[in-house]
Design a protein around this motif. Sequence first.
Motif, PDB file in Angstrom:
ATOM      1  N   UNK A  67       0.825  -1.205   0.000  1.00  0.00           N
ATOM      2  CA  UNK A  67       0.000   0.000   0.000  1.00  0.00           C
ATOM      3  C   UNK A  67       0.864   1.262   0.000  1.00  0.00           C
ATOM      4  N   UNK A  68       1.900   1.281   0.848  1.00  0.00           N
ATOM      5  CA  UNK A  68       2.788   2.449   0.901  1.00  0.00           C
ATOM      6  C   UNK A  68       3.583   2.578  -0.395  1.00  0.00           C
ATOM      7  N   UNK A  69       4.064   1.452  -0.905  1.00  0.00           N
ATOM      8  CA  UNK A  69       4.792   1.455  -2.172  1.00  0.00           C
ATOM      9  C   UNK A  69       3.909   2.012  -3.291  1.00  0.00           C
ATOM     10  N   UNK A  70       2.639   1.590  -3.313  1.00  0.00           N
ATOM     11  CA  UNK A  70       1.724   2.060  -4.356  1.00  0.00           C
ATOM     12  C   UNK A  70       1.441   3.554  -4.194  1.00  0.00           C
ATOM     13  N   UNK A  71       1.306   4.016  -2.951  1.00  0.00           N
ATOM     14  CA  UNK A  71       1.098   5.446  -2.707  1.00  0.00           C
ATOM     15  C   UNK A  71       2.274   6.262  -3.240  1.00  0.00           C
ATOM     16  N   UNK A  72       3.503   5.816  -2.962  1.00  0.00           N
ATOM     17  CA  UNK A  72       4.687   6.515  -3.461  1.00  0.00           C
ATOM     18  C   UNK A  72       4.721   6.516  -4.985  1.00  0.00           C
ATOM     19  N   UNK A  73       4.287   5.407  -5.574  1.00  0.00           N
ATOM     20  CA  UNK A  73       4.222   5.330  -7.038  1.00  0.00           C
ATOM     21  C   UNK A  73       3.218   6.342  -7.591  1.00  0.00           C
ATOM     22  N   UNK A  74       2.043   6.423  -6.976  1.00  0.00           N
ATOM     23  CA  UNK A  74       1.016   7.368  -7.440  1.00  0.00           C
ATOM     24  C   UNK A  74       1.446   8.821  -7.226  1.00  0.00           C
ATOM     25  N   UNK A  75       2.264   9.054  -6.205  1.00  0.00           N
ATOM     26  CA  UNK A  75       2.782  10.404  -5.943  1.00  0.00           C
ATOM     27  C   UNK A  75       3.958  10.759  -6.849  1.00  0.00           C
ATOM     28  N   UNK A  76       4.365   9.818  -7.696  1.00  0.00           N
ATOM     29  CA  UNK A  76       5.505   9.981  -8.604  1.00  0.00           C
ATOM     30  C   UNK A  76       6.833  10.139  -7.860  1.00  0.00           C
ATOM     31  N   UNK A  82       8.665   7.651  -6.630  1.00  0.00           N
ATOM     32  CA  UNK A  82       9.594   6.618  -7.078  1.00  0.00           C
ATOM     33  C   UNK A  82      10.259   7.005  -8.388  1.00  0.00           C
ATOM     34  N   UNK A  83       9.478   7.618  -9.283  1.00  0.00           N
ATOM     35  CA  UNK A  83      10.028   8.045 -10.577  1.00  0.00           C
ATOM     36  C   UNK A  83      11.067   9.139 -10.375  1.00  0.00           C
ATOM     37  N   UNK A  84      10.766  10.091  -9.452  1.00  0.00           N
ATOM     38  CA  UNK A  84      11.711  11.172  -9.169  1.00  0.00           C
ATOM     39  C   UNK A  84      13.018  10.621  -8.625  1.00  0.00           C
ATOM     40  N   UNK A  85      12.924   9.607  -7.765  1.00  0.00           N
ATOM     41  CA  UNK A  85      14.137   9.003  -7.198  1.00  0.00           C
ATOM     42  C   UNK A  85      14.938   8.283  -8.273  1.00  0.00           C
ATOM     43  N   UNK A  86      14.245   7.508  -9.105  1.00  0.00           N
ATOM     44  CA  UNK A  86      14.929   6.723 -10.133  1.00  0.00           C
ATOM     45  C   UNK A  86      15.562   7.607 -11.199  1.00  0.00           C
ATOM     46  N   UNK A  87      14.956   8.783 -11.451  1.00  0.00           N
ATOM     47  CA  UNK A  87      15.473   9.683 -12.486  1.00  0.00           C
ATOM     48  C   UNK A  87      16.640  10.536 -11.985  1.00  0.00           C
TER      49      UNK A  87
END
Length: 389
Positions: free
Chosen positions: A208-217, A219-224
């Motif tokens: 659930x927390x992982x999905x929330x971070x994904x929806x907040x973008x 994870x993408x900001x970290x990976x980029x």
Amino acid sequence: MENLLFRKLNNLCIYLTLILVNISYCPGIILTPYYKFIITIIMGAIVLSLVLNLKRDLFLAISLYLCYGVFALLLCSIVFIFSGVFIFNVSSNIFLTITCFLLGYCCEEHSENFIRRCMKIYVLAALFLGLYSIYTNLGGFIISSQYAFAVKNSSGVLLGTAIILCTFIINQTSKKMNLILWVVVMFLLCACLLTFRCRTAIISVFFAIFYFLYKKNMLILILRNPFVLLFLCIVLFIVSILDLFPIDFIYDSLFANKNINSVDSITSGRLSTYEVGLQTFLESPFLGNALLNKQLSPVDNFVIGHLTFYGIVGAILVFPPYLYTWFICLKGMAKAASNNLYPFLCLFLLCMTSFTEGPYPFGPGTPVVCGWFLIGWFFKKNKLSKYQL
């Protein structure tokens, strides 16, 4: 003036309910006569809240109760005529769910401040449950090889719901001191959940927390950002060298006293009960063990459990609402904005628990109150917002 008084009384009933659903699972209360006393207070608070607010949505309430109730009574009565077995009790948890949904749906308060206040009250009450249970039963954050808590999986749902809500509280907090406070609360809740060893809740909350971070973008900001990735790698390296991260604590929470090479052992013997349950269903597909009346252990899975004990008739009674609940959950998670995910992630926790605990997502009682209350409140708020547009 009278409306303001009614509104304050209604809010008090809701706050009291959110506190007591956690207190009811504390050691010295759960599985004692005190539990029944607290449940009576909770039901009284819910009924009073509904009485104060139900007049605006009376038709909806009647239609929800009657449509399902008439269908269930009719089907069970027909089966009773031919078999002599009356299984209407299989539907009781769904009526509880309808009541909790209406508690949120009929609420007059539609402000974000109100729902944040509800979240904070619930989270702090769940933290009290966790800390009090741990220090009463274990004396500290110690992983016990045996079950250290009564009905620990239901307590895990209460704690897991609180962790999900605390994630959104942190996301909406801007003041540094308040942010630090809620991060500490989040850390303690996670430590409590791990100590309780509620594995389904742990996995569901992590997702659930992982999905929330994904929806907040996030994870993408970290990976980029290579600098952020480099910083995280350095932090993880230092933590691993200094042994600051409680790897053993997490591992023991999930696998202590279990044979990791045996899925049946990891699931605390659930696979064996599933096998026995399915064999019972095949012996009596129409009514399951309601007709055979065997002495069976509980089957901790919503689908297999209902097929085992109530057969196809039981499935017809509860599977449509169950599948529709999954539909609402997954659709909400896919469509809702990141800041509005909290009711659907709480519902996701209840749905995931249905794989390892038979009554969920509709029961067994107080652990589901908060999740369904939030779903009802969210649906009414968005309905009103659409009308205002």
